[in-house]
Design an enzyme around this catalytic site. Sequence first.
Site, mmCIF file in Angstrom:
data_model
loop_
_atom_site.group_PDB
_atom_site.id
_atom_site.type_symbol
_atom_site.label_atom_id
_atom_site.label_comp_id
_atom_site.label_asym_id
_atom_site.label_seq_id
_atom_site.Cartn_x
_atom_site.Cartn_y
_atom_site.Cartn_z
ATOM 1 N N HIS A 75 0.836 -1.211 0.000
ATOM 2 C CA HIS A 75 0.000 0.000 0.000
ATOM 3 C C HIS A 75 0.863 1.251 0.000
ATOM 4 C CE1 HIS A 75 0.402 0.883 4.375
ATOM 5 N NE2 HIS A 75 0.329 -0.433 4.551
ATOM 6 N N ASP A 77 -0.216 4.305 1.043
ATOM 7 C CA ASP A 77 -0.557 5.334 2.048
ATOM 8 C C ASP A 77 0.140 5.078 3.380
ATOM 9 O OD1 ASP A 77 -2.271 3.027 2.252
ATOM 10 O OD2 ASP A 77 -3.548 4.168 3.631
ATOM 11 N N ASP A 103 6.111 1.180 7.524
ATOM 12 C CA ASP A 103 4.747 0.796 7.123
ATOM 13 C C ASP A 103 4.284 1.693 5.986
ATOM 14 O OD1 ASP A 103 2.263 -0.381 7.074
ATOM 15 O OD2 ASP A 103 1.620 0.411 8.997
ATOM 16 N N GLU A 133 -5.016 1.886 2.820
ATOM 17 C CA GLU A 133 -4.974 0.683 3.645
ATOM 18 C C GLU A 133 -5.118 1.022 5.124
ATOM 19 O OE1 GLU A 133 -3.307 -2.581 6.094
ATOM 20 O OE2 GLU A 133 -2.595 -0.517 5.977
ATOM 21 N N GLU A 134 -4.729 2.250 5.502
ATOM 22 C CA GLU A 134 -4.651 2.609 6.929
ATOM 23 C C GLU A 134 -5.961 3.171 7.472
ATOM 24 O OE1 GLU A 134 -2.301 1.762 8.704
ATOM 25 O OE2 GLU A 134 -0.416 1.735 7.599
ATOM 26 N N GLU A 162 4.060 -6.024 3.811
ATOM 27 C CA GLU A 162 3.906 -5.452 5.159
ATOM 28 C C GLU A 162 5.146 -5.771 6.000
ATOM 29 O OE1 GLU A 162 1.675 -3.596 6.638
ATOM 30 O OE2 GLU A 162 -0.115 -3.673 5.381
ATOM 31 N N HIS A 340 3.632 3.143 12.617
ATOM 32 C CA HIS A 340 2.793 4.223 13.174
ATOM 33 C C HIS A 340 3.486 4.984 14.303
ATOM 34 C CE1 HIS A 340 -1.128 1.915 11.828
ATOM 35 N NE2 HIS A 340 -0.136 1.834 10.946
#
Lengths: 370, 370
Positions: A75, A77, A103, A133-134, A162, A340
């Site tokens: 992903h 984003d 991430d 995705e987030e 991932e 994150h």
Amino acid sequence: MSSTPSLPDLASTDVVTLTQAVCDIPSVSGDEAVLADAVEAALSGFAHLEVLRDGDAVIARTRLGRDARVVVAGHLDTVPIRDNLPTRRRNESGELWGRGTVDMKGGVAVALHLAARLTEPAKDVTWVFYDNEEVDGDRNGLGRVARHHPDWLEADFAVLGEPSNGNIEGGCNGTLRAEVRLTGRTAHSARAWMGQNAIHDAADVLARLAAYEPAEIEVEGLVYREGLNAVGITGGVAGNMIPPECTVTVNYRFAPDKTPDQAFAHVREVLPGYEVTLTDAAPAARPGLEHPVAQDFVAAVSAVTGGAPRPKYGWTDVARFSALGIPAVNFGPGDPNLAHADDERVPTDQITAAAAALGAWLSPTTEEST
Amino acid sequence: MSSTPSLPDLASTDVVTLTQAVCDIPSVSGDEAVLADAVEAALSGFAHLEVLRDGDAVIARTRLGRDARVVVAGHLDTVPIRDNLPTRRRNESGELWGRGTVDMKGGVAVALHLAARLTEPAKDVTWVFYDNEEVDGDRNGLGRVARHHPDWLEADFAVLGEPSNGNIEGGCNGTLRAEVRLTGRTAHSARAWMGQNAIHDAADVLARLAAYEPAEIEVEGLVYREGLNAVGITGGVAGNMIPPECTVTVNYRFAPDKTPDQAFAHVREVLPGYEVTLTDAAPAARPGLEHPVAQDFVAAVSAVTGGAPRPKYGWTDVARFSALGIPAVNFGPGDPNLAHADDERVPTDQITAAAAALGAWLSPTTEEST
């Protein structure tokens, strides 16, 4: 005049520099267009790739008529930036710091790097770069592509980039949320004996959750660790009222031996007699490592890292592939515990190792494992 | 042109009709001016009364040089109207229905009725009508008068016309609120073992509260029933996070044998080792029935109703009189369980009985009890 952000030439740039360039084009969920444009532009120069687009998802694929086709997906984003861009490279520690380094723009850069270089891969490859995705699952770009163009995702096996510290993490736990609702009877708190305190009634629910011992369940040789937790509680009307209601929100992370229905039935067993309502559920994914293409991949990674496959505890989009009937694993640079985080950072040697392992697996010179 | 709402002549109107008239001038907290004006105007025609005003509080007092002075007080405001005005009189059930009939315009009408008629009471009387009782304590009109004009409230004894079903309810329980804060450690709920669940940790707090047996404590012959309850709980950050914090709000209703400090110490004993923070407290009031003027009042009420004094469980403004060193009791028509209810209603014979008992006590023909 301002220039449109672009990525460096994929074929001649090293993968760590490319990771840094991908990170330095901000792409918080919902704002992936600039990065998606740059990815589309960077891939469009290669004759061996057919480039497709749906919204801010970009797909590039070979069409060599190989026996097998694999998807490599990531992903675009990230979660919001927290003063941690542009990236900073710390040569003394061998780390790249900043939002997205874990991430999962490391995984994205590995895929872009290999997409450009593997002009004649041993398997046909569909490289998938997607948005959102987030955020809420119904916005997920991979889910949207699966709805709009299911044929774009057809494959025998999928690798999702991932973060997994460069190990293969197979399948994923499922997750469900349920609400446990306690109902009492209100009264003025000066005459509490006329009411029934719903918050007090939650004591037993919380005690059962606190005493619960989560299972460890082996599926296809991987041991999945479950978890059943209160993730929210709310109750009370006013400071002088006996509360007539209390709601405990429970999250159950369940191993791939269970369907969401079976998992919910288990939650009801743990809380017998209580009013329990399922609010949402996402299925688990089995590791799918029994497939010959998967075993081939495991051997290639093991040859580079020396590591064996592990279970994935968190829910990831491998479950979306699983739901499409495509075995899928997580494999990417970066420590998922730093995803994150404000101090998100990746060891650069994990990026180069991931590129080497994935490249070895897909290269025509790789011997098929038996 | 619209006429200014006014009250009927106090000296010639029966007390039930007067109650209805007082209720039918709306006076939700903060909007008492029209009713306060009407009260001031209705009292101003009487030569035996000195009328004073502070904001929307109206005071009328005799100055006869009697040996004793008593306060008879009531608040003018109500909680919001819920489609329950104007009042309706149901003769078949002998009830008056509508907002304020219980809390506490019956008590206000009894006081207005007697203020006009008792031109030469046996004790000097200060009749107090005040605003903003149903809202935050710092807006309370009685508290404001006590700050602005402490001399206006000087007395040997006070009767507060709060609903008590026409019984004397002595003193009141105190009340405090405290927050119990549980602190854990957050983690992704897919890796719950890396965190500590603060909501789970609340199980023991709630179990202690649920198991707590509230005391019944005798003070000056009245038995006060206590209560310790969770009135609120909140915890949780997101549906996929182990909650790092959970807060339980506790309300303790404590008997007049304790100061707020002693009451808070008791809460800490019940929840040993927990982080407990006092958020607000209002002291209890002792019944004060040992004072000769109080015994005199008890005898007068008993002669009319046959009832004996009881404890008041809820907190009322008698505690404000108590804090000024003035013994005070609750005495008024209406069932306190119907206060604030949509179906608020009072038996009219409780209004006339309250007027008769209070009138008998204050009339010059009453024999002093021994």
